[in-house]
Design an enzyme around this catalytic site. Structure first.
Site, mmCIF file in Angstrom:
data_model
loop_
_atom_site.group_PDB
_atom_site.id
_atom_site.type_symbol
_atom_site.label_atom_id
_atom_site.label_comp_id
_atom_site.label_asym_id
_atom_site.label_seq_id
_atom_site.Cartn_x
_atom_site.Cartn_y
_atom_site.Cartn_z
ATOM 1 N N ASP A 167 38.719 75.266 -91.896
ATOM 2 C CA ASP A 167 38.317 76.285 -92.864
ATOM 3 C C ASP A 167 37.529 75.685 -94.037
ATOM 4 O OD1 ASP A 167 37.966 78.919 -93.691
ATOM 5 O OD2 ASP A 167 39.692 78.839 -95.029
ATOM 6 N N ASN A 186 37.656 80.615 -101.841
ATOM 7 C CA ASN A 186 38.629 81.452 -102.565
ATOM 8 C C ASN A 186 40.039 80.887 -102.612
ATOM 9 O OD1 ASN A 186 36.662 83.584 -102.995
ATOM 10 N ND2 ASN A 186 36.831 83.953 -100.807
ATOM 11 N N CYS A 225 34.901 76.682 -89.601
ATOM 12 C CA CYS A 225 34.387 76.094 -90.840
ATOM 13 C C CYS A 225 33.123 76.868 -91.216
ATOM 14 C CB CYS A 225 34.093 74.613 -90.650
ATOM 15 S SG CYS A 225 33.142 74.263 -89.174
ATOM 16 N N HIS A 226 32.666 76.654 -92.424
ATOM 17 C CA HIS A 226 31.532 77.429 -92.937
ATOM 18 C C HIS A 226 30.468 76.515 -93.528
ATOM 19 C CE1 HIS A 226 34.336 80.844 -92.856
ATOM 20 N NE2 HIS A 226 35.164 80.148 -93.620
ATOM 21 N N TYR A 250 31.895 86.971 -103.954
ATOM 22 C CA TYR A 250 32.125 85.720 -104.681
ATOM 23 C C TYR A 250 30.888 84.825 -104.570
ATOM 24 C CZ TYR A 250 33.021 83.731 -100.009
ATOM 25 O OH TYR A 250 32.914 83.348 -98.696
ATOM 26 N N TYR A 269 38.832 88.929 -88.842
ATOM 27 C CA TYR A 269 39.577 88.488 -90.024
ATOM 28 C C TYR A 269 40.242 89.717 -90.616
ATOM 29 C CZ TYR A 269 40.771 85.650 -94.101
ATOM 30 O OH TYR A 269 41.460 84.957 -95.071
ATOM 31 N N ARG A 312 38.954 92.464 -99.931
ATOM 32 C CA ARG A 312 38.479 91.737 -101.110
ATOM 33 C C ARG A 312 37.184 90.981 -100.782
ATOM 34 N NH1 ARG A 312 39.786 86.309 -100.209
ATOM 35 N NH2 ARG A 312 41.425 86.280 -98.650
ATOM 36 N N HIS A 367 43.213 82.762 -88.479
ATOM 37 C CA HIS A 367 44.390 82.414 -89.272
ATOM 38 C C HIS A 367 45.634 83.238 -88.903
ATOM 39 C CE1 HIS A 367 40.855 80.892 -91.103
ATOM 40 N NE2 HIS A 367 40.699 81.796 -92.033
#
Ligand code: 0GY
Length: 293
Positions: free
Chosen positions: A249, A254, A30-31, A47, A155, A128, A179
């Site tokens: 997550d 995004n 998690c963030h 972003y 990642y 990205r 993931h």
């Protein structure tokens, strides 16, 4: 700086899950985002999200019936780990962290992070999100973190995976994939691409998060059950019950298709890990071993 115009704000009212996780369960991915006024986003970010503060995260943890968090530095904060460290300090022993660092980081800075609860760094190869870096960048970081007993989380997307495998296989530290290394679930769980990932996992240095069905699903508008992703998660839990982790997550950066209900994500757990023993490993024993021992 306001959030991106197409940003999807995290679910404000997730259901109370009908499945209750075991005592001591860990949300291991998690963030924390901002708040920007206190912890500005990195100038080089790709972003700008909405705020997802430590207090929001801890409220979600309690609501879902979890006990602990592993907070992963997100790319919008770049290598500025202040929001992460602030969250770790506020959580005390109830959180551990994964930082993003530069190859110039000093031993003293790493030691301070360790004392705050950081136990690894993230290598983000997703183009990205982060501009590519030369191999030496990563090698120099590994040299600095290995003495601390830290691991790395990776990642990466399926298209870039094969290129990085030899490098990752030679690293002298544990490597955790985010993931499931993002399989293309439309190919099916028996496809050679996913089998190659499952085989790679035979090497005990590798762990994987069985996470992000909401991100990996190809079910378009009907996300009731993420049934196209569950077989991938289950396959890994069945094959490697001692080296899998699970996380929400949150706050789901995004996401373009929909905003997941975190309570619903928790309700998938008995499908992913179909015995109490597997769920205990996935949610308690494995993360405790990697982050709290
Ligand atoms: C995730 C996924 C994403 C973003 C980040 O660091 C990040 O910005 O991790 C994504 O956009 O797929 O794991 O949170």
């Amino acid at each position: 700086m306001p959030m991106d115009p197409d940003w999807k704000v995290w679910h404000r009212n997730p259901r109370k899950p009908s499945y209750q996780p075991p005592e001591g369960a860990v949300d291991a991915h998690c963030h924390i985002f901002g708040p920007e006024e206190q912890f500005p986003y990195a100038p080089e970010r790709k972003y700008t999200p909405c705020t997802g503060s430590k207090d929001d995260l801890f409220a979600l943890r309690d609501h879902l019936g979890f006990s602990r968090n592993v907070i992963v530095q997100a790319s919008c904060h770049g290598r500025y780990n202040e929001a992460l460290i602030d969250g770790l300090k506020a959580a005390g022993d109830l959180a551990r962290g994964i930082a993003v660092v530069d190859n110039t980081i000093s031993e003293e800075e790493l030691q301070l992070m360790h004392e705050a609860g950081v136990r690894g760094v993230r290598f983000n190869f997703v183009r990205r999100l982060v501009d590519p870096k030369p191999r030496e960048h990563y090698e120099q970081i590994i040299e600095k973190i290995a003495p601390l007993g830290w691991h790395i989380i990776v990642y990466i997307e399926a298209a870039d995976f094969a290129e990085q495998v030899p490098f990752l296989q030679n690293l002298p530290v544990t490597v955790v994939f985010d993931h499931m290394a993002r399989p293309d679930v439309s190919k099916g769980v028996d496809h050679p691409d996913f089998e190659a990932f499952v085989s790679l996992m035979e090497d005990e240095k590798f762990w994987t998060k069985v996470s992000c069905p909401e991100r990996l699903t190809k079910q378009g508008g009907s996300h009731e059950n993420y049934s196209d992703v569950i077989p991938f998660m289950k396959r890994l839990v069945d094959a490697y019950p001692d080296r899998v982790l699970w996380g929400t997550d949150w706050p789901h950066p995004n996401m373009k298709s929909h905003v997941p209900d975190d309570g619903q994500l928790v309700e998938l757990l008995p499908l992913i890990a179909d015995t109490e023993d597997k769920r205990l490993k996935l949610l308690v024993h494995n993360p405790m071993k990697l982050y709290w021992s």
